[in-house]
Design a protein around this motif. Sequence first.
Motif, PDB file in Angstrom:
ATOM      1  N   ARG A 110      34.067  28.288  31.859  1.00 14.34           N
ATOM      2  CA  ARG A 110      33.211  27.896  30.731  1.00 14.34           C
ATOM      3  C   ARG A 110      31.805  27.541  31.200  1.00 14.34           C
ATOM      4  O   ARG A 110      30.814  27.918  30.560  1.00 14.34           O
ATOM      5  N   TYR A 111      31.701  26.833  32.316  1.00 15.96           N
ATOM      6  CA  TYR A 111      30.377  26.465  32.819  1.00 15.96           C
ATOM      7  C   TYR A 111      29.609  27.698  33.299  1.00 15.96           C
ATOM      8  O   TYR A 111      28.408  27.825  33.060  1.00 15.96           O
ATOM      9  N   VAL A 112      30.310  28.612  33.988  1.00 15.77           N
ATOM     10  CA  VAL A 112      29.644  29.840  34.433  1.00 15.77           C
ATOM     11  C   VAL A 112      29.188  30.652  33.226  1.00 15.77           C
ATOM     12  O   VAL A 112      28.073  31.199  33.205  1.00 15.77           O
ATOM     13  N   SER A 113      30.035  30.745  32.208  1.00 18.53           N
ATOM     14  CA  SER A 113      29.668  31.482  30.990  1.00 18.53           C
ATOM     15  C   SER A 113      28.427  30.870  30.345  1.00 18.53           C
ATOM     16  O   SER A 113      27.526  31.590  29.891  1.00 18.53           O
ATOM     17  N   ARG A 114      28.364  29.546  30.318  1.00 20.72           N
ATOM     18  CA  ARG A 114      27.203  28.885  29.717  1.00 20.72           C
ATOM     19  C   ARG A 114      25.931  29.179  30.502  1.00 20.72           C
ATOM     20  O   ARG A 114      24.870  29.444  29.924  1.00 20.72           O
ATOM     21  N   ILE A 115      26.048  29.173  31.827  1.00 22.46           N
ATOM     22  CA  ILE A 115      24.882  29.466  32.662  1.00 22.46           C
ATOM     23  C   ILE A 115      24.365  30.883  32.407  1.00 22.46           C
ATOM     24  O   ILE A 115      23.163  31.122  32.265  1.00 22.46           O
TER      25      ILE A 115
END
Length: 343
Positions: free
Chosen positions: A334-339
């Motif tokens: 989720r954090y990678v997707s947000r970045i």
Amino acid sequence: MVEDRRLAVLRAIVEDYVATEEPVGSKALVERHGLGVSPATVRNDMAVLEEEGLIRQPHTSAGRVPTDAGYRLFVDRLTTVKPMSQAERRAISQFLDGAVDLDDVVSRSVRLLSQLTRQVAVVQYPTLTRSTVRHVELVALTPSRLLVVLILSSGRVEQRLVELGADLPDDRLADLRTRVNRAVTGERIAEATGALADLPAAVPPDCTEEVAAARAVVAALVEAMSDHRSDERVAVGGAANLARFGDSFDSAVRPILEALEEHVVLLKLLGEASTGGAVTVRIGHEGPIQELASTSVVATGYGPGEEALASLGILGPTRMDYPGTMAAVRAVARYVSRILDEA
């Protein structure tokens, strides 16, 4: 109620075996988990679970350990994935937010995932074919030389130098930049390539410098979009974690180390990138490679928005903390997707 109690016994066996790597007995279950029944009742439940192939006795007079089917039922009956603590979420965010480009995002993600799970982490680079074009920039280095910058939804950036052979006025360059972006922005690679093919013909024929420049820019962009080298690239971290699993896992270490050298094998283990944040768990013999039948893979897709451009996950023994591992894999994705979405 009997079914629920047996599931509670199975859950307790899984949790204790993961924590101790020791076969679990009925007396220990009653003492540690407050099941509210006698050891004799627990032994009867364990006998039923063994008949159903969910647990097994590794040797005479020993306690029980889960089978692959037992782990599968345990995972399938998880009502919630163990939530990450606020401190863990903050640490993930701070660590990943410092990334400067796609390579750094992937590198940080694989290191973080291996540290959180204490397993072998695998992160696939975003596949080019699933990406869309975010922007194309044309930068005049000299009147007859351009730097073409292709920015994709995956965070990938491709740069190409283009020699025009003749000077291109600034107003013609601006017009060409507009035409290119109008044709390809938001399009998938396949559609963008097709749209570019029609671009030179759309330039007024009397604008000879722009026609020639359009052909050169199109050629450079098509070449950049056809570079599929990253589609089978993966990053691996945490191989040293294999040393902590003890003698019971020794026979699996060598095939895992061999698999870590073959990116195609790792991509096969990760499977297709799942959308919607779904976390897939393949346990033991459910995996595609027989030599890795004593391992499990927990994986999910990542990418901007709801679209999964690639997969990330972990590889480890079937005796793993599934709730915690699933939470870590989902959180990092989720954090990678947000970045990538904000890039």
